[in-house]
Design a protein around this motif. Structure first.
Motif, mmCIF file in Angstrom:
data_model
loop_
_atom_site.group_PDB
_atom_site.id
_atom_site.type_symbol
_atom_site.label_atom_id
_atom_site.label_comp_id
_atom_site.label_asym_id
_atom_site.label_seq_id
_atom_site.Cartn_x
_atom_site.Cartn_y
_atom_site.Cartn_z
ATOM 1 N N THR B 96 0.794 -1.226 0.000
ATOM 2 C CA THR B 96 0.000 0.000 0.000
ATOM 3 C C THR B 96 0.827 1.277 0.000
ATOM 4 O OG1 THR B 96 -0.096 0.055 2.410
ATOM 5 C CG2 THR B 96 -1.882 -1.101 1.279
ATOM 6 N N ARG B 328 -12.943 3.712 6.640
ATOM 7 C CA ARG B 328 -12.241 2.479 6.300
ATOM 8 C C ARG B 328 -12.948 1.755 5.162
ATOM 9 N NH1 ARG B 328 -11.475 3.309 11.518
ATOM 10 N NH2 ARG B 328 -9.369 2.937 12.286
ATOM 11 N N THR B 349 -4.231 -6.132 3.436
ATOM 12 C CA THR B 349 -3.513 -5.241 4.351
ATOM 13 C C THR B 349 -4.463 -4.713 5.411
ATOM 14 O OG1 THR B 349 -3.944 -3.412 2.843
ATOM 15 C CG2 THR B 349 -1.846 -4.550 2.597
ATOM 16 N N ALA B 350 -3.890 -4.047 6.410
ATOM 17 C CA ALA B 350 -4.704 -3.472 7.487
ATOM 18 C C ALA B 350 -5.753 -2.531 6.883
ATOM 19 C CB ALA B 350 -3.808 -2.700 8.450
ATOM 20 N N LEU B 351 -6.964 -2.576 7.453
ATOM 21 C CA LEU B 351 -8.031 -1.726 6.925
ATOM 22 C C LEU B 351 -7.918 -0.353 7.592
ATOM 23 C CD1 LEU B 351 -10.924 -4.324 6.817
ATOM 24 C CD2 LEU B 351 -9.122 -3.843 5.163
ATOM 25 N N THR B 352 -6.924 0.385 7.156
ATOM 26 C CA THR B 352 -6.588 1.656 7.789
ATOM 27 C C THR B 352 -7.558 2.745 7.340
ATOM 28 O OG1 THR B 352 -4.308 0.902 7.713
ATOM 29 C CG2 THR B 352 -4.655 3.221 8.204
ATOM 30 N N VAL B 357 -5.926 0.326 0.582
ATOM 31 C CA VAL B 357 -5.969 -1.069 1.004
ATOM 32 C C VAL B 357 -5.682 -1.903 -0.240
ATOM 33 C CG1 VAL B 357 -7.538 -2.915 1.708
ATOM 34 C CG2 VAL B 357 -7.609 -0.713 2.880
#
Lengths: 196, 422
Positions: B96, B328, B349-352, B357
């Protein structure tokens, strides 16, 4: 039981930190840190160049469309064209968009110019003063900037020939597009067929 | 048909990029004869030489600053000089984070050279205590580090107005990039200056030769706005605002003022050129939307995509990026039959919050012509619209915020081309 242990440990750790550091002033962050310096009024004034729709920030000075025409020919026409028609795609057209036409969403090729798209007259002074001419920004005097604004507004039929533009008359000009602007209403939309 | 890929010349690609960027091309300034020249990225060097067996010869020495493998040449597509754009090569990225030297750029009066020891940030207007910070002052405040995307709201304009099958992910959507930013919350600086309750907007002004300025709601300053000096482990790059820029998570790129030098608190918006003549969205019914800051949820498949070619039927990963300016990403669906059926993709990947993402869907291609597409959903329940849905509501002549579903057509010979009309 578990909670009591945690509290005891926290206290112990806090005590350690307090004892180990002779610069310890307490670990609760303050509302203010007192960092930075207080600028003098002159320091603020040197940067405070923005102009608001009510005319706040406009400097003393004045200019007419006729004076502006001469300055425009010398300082602006090379990029924006002899008559403000611009040179696509690099140099924007400034004046001459269709009057009374606001259906820009129907065709991106409809020219959006000062007269049919800009909602506030003060924006013109503000932008020219801060950014134009592109290769010598900040080089225009207040009088020159009023004159250029007067020239462009006159070309759009929003200021009569011979009129004087200054800090009083500029914000009084009503721009035709003003009532067409609406605030953003997209928040809360679920998109898809309900996109806004 | 397999010729399609190779017959599309480099020049044609570059022209596409220029149109996509909508950038201003300036050389030989000033003058009526200013040339419209597109800067062509240097062609990658001829194939590098690698030993037949790298285990049998010692390699190169270490260096002060590392370089990419000579086999790897990601390039932005720069257009214009004083006012210009360069697009992130989305198709070349993994994960990302956008490498800082590939972060897209949009400049309006060149990239300034700023001495960080002389640069100041002034906060004044409707505050109890006008205050000026040096860059070192700012670094003394408690800092935060967060991952956020920055996307130009003009991203996708060419795909909306003048789409062509020969468009790469970079040309379709290369004006979004994602970084780890370090800085101080604007809320901390607001407390320092004592922002008054009458203040509803603040003007953010950059210290480049365009003195670019935008009015931002004060509520954003109290919420998640940052003044950042760090990007991906190092100071900001000059083209990203060195020494400091405003970072407004989820807001259109233009409002994330680079080379930030002044913040003025006011009761009303200032109505700068950048929020009136530009960055406003014509809508049907003679309306023009203004202050449309938030970037709607969006996604794009970055592989397979033009100019790739699938070598034959079998398993292929469909990979791409999704992001939302309102929160998010909660799911990304992928269709391989032109939107008739959808399957939830893996989110890798982390759902920042307000960040790119990476998604992936393993696809067993049967060799038939297929239309593949992705559709993002965010935690506000917002679902990425189709092009038809977006155009119906916004009109063909609208400007900015082009977040419709993007598709790629995979032909029987494996050639992949762009399809905007979803």
């Amino acid at each position: 039981m578990r909670r009591a242990l945690v509290i005891a440990m926290t206290l112990a750790v806090a005590a350690c930190r307090a004892e180990a550091r002779d610069d310890y002033l307490g670990d609760k962050e303050p509302q203010r840190f007192g960092i930075g310096h207080t600028p003098t009024p002159a320091e603020v004034a040197a940067l405070d160049i923005d102009v608001s729709p009510n005319g706040a920030g406009l400097p003393a000075g004045s200019g007419t469309p006729e004076q502006g025409a001469t300055i425009y020919a010398a300082k602006c026409a090379s990029c924006h064209g002899k008559n403000g028609e611009g040179m696509a795609p690099a140099y924007p057209q400034l004046v001459g968009g269709p009057k009374g036409v606001f259906n820009f969403a129907s065709d991106y090729k409809i020219p959006r110019t000062i007269g049919n798209y800009w909602p506030y007259s003060t924006t013109l002074f503000d932008y020219i003063r801060r950014a134009m001419p592109l290769t010598a920004p900040g080089s225009l005097t207040a009088d020159q900037t009023y004159a250029l604004s007067a020239y462009l507004l006159n070309r759009e039929g929003l200021l009569p020939a011979g009129a004087t533009l200054d800090a009083r008359s500029l914000p009084a000009i009503q721009m035709p597009a003003r009532s067409h602007f609406v605030p953003d209403d997209r928040r809360g939309s679920t998109g898809g067929p309900k996109v806004r | 048909m397999a010729e399609t890929t190779s017959s599309i010349s480099r020049r044609k690609l570059i022209t596409g990029a220029a149109v996509a960027a909508g950038g201003v091309l300036l050389t030989n300034l000033p003058g009526a004869d200013a040339q419209q020249v597109t800067k062509v990225p240097a062609p990658p060097p001829a194939s590098p030489v690698a030993p037949d067996d790298p285990t049998k010869v010692p390699g190169a020495p270490t260096t002060a600053v590392g370089e990419r493998s000579p086999f790897v040449h990601p390039q932005r597509a720069p257009v214009g000089e004083i006012t210009g754009t360069s697009l992130t090569p989305l198709q070349d990225l993994t994960g990302t984070i956008t490498p800082s030297d590939l972060h897209f750029t949009r400049i309006h009066a060149g990239i300034p050279t700023i001495d960080p020891t002389k640069h100041k940030l002034l906060i004044h207007g409707l505050v109890d205590r006008p205050v000026e910070f040096s860059v070192d002052d700012l670094k003394r405040f408690p800092a935060v580090t967060r991952v956020h995307f920055v996307e130009c709201s003009g991203n996708g304009r060419a795909a909306y107005r003048t789409p062509k099958p020969e468009m790469t992910p970079q040309q379709v959507d290369g004006m979004t990039s994602n970084s780890e930013w370090t800085g101080v919350p604007l809320a901390t600086l607001f407390r320092e200056a004592g922002v008054q309750t009458a203040a509803k907007w603040f003007l953010a002004e950059g210290g480049d030769a365009s003195l670019l300025d935008r009015s931002i709601p004060v509520s954003k300053g109290h919420d998640d706005a940052l003044v950042v000096w760090g990007q991906n482990g190092e100071p900001l790059r000059p083209e990203q605002g060195f020494p400091i820029r405003l970072l407004l998570p989820g807001y259109e790129g233009n409002a994330n003022v680079k080379w930030l030098r002044r913040i003025k608190l006011g009761a009303e918006p200032f109505m700068t050129r950048w929020e009136t003549s530009k960055y406003t969205d014509p809508l049907p019914g003679d309306k023009i939307r203004m202050f449309s800051f938030e970037m709607d949820a969006k996604s794009i498949i970055t592989s397979p995509a033009y100019p790739e070619r699938l070598t034959g039927p079998g398993w292929w990963p469909i990979r791409g990026l999704a992001w939302s300016g309102r929160g998010r990403i909660t799911r990304v669906d992928v269709s391989t039959d032109g939107g008739k059926t959808w399957l939830a993709a893996e989110l890798l990947t982390a759902l920042t919050n307000k960040a790119h993402v990476r998604f992936e869907h393993m696809w067993q291609w049967n060799g038939n012509e297929s239309l593949i597409m992705s559709r993002a959903t965010d935690d506000q329940g917002y679902v990425q619209p189709t092009m038809a849905q977006l155009k119906a509501v916004r009109g063909p002549g609208t400007d900015y915020h082009f977040n419709s579903i993007r598709a790629w057509r995979v032909a029987r010979d494996g050639v992949v081309t762009f399809e905007a009309n979803t």
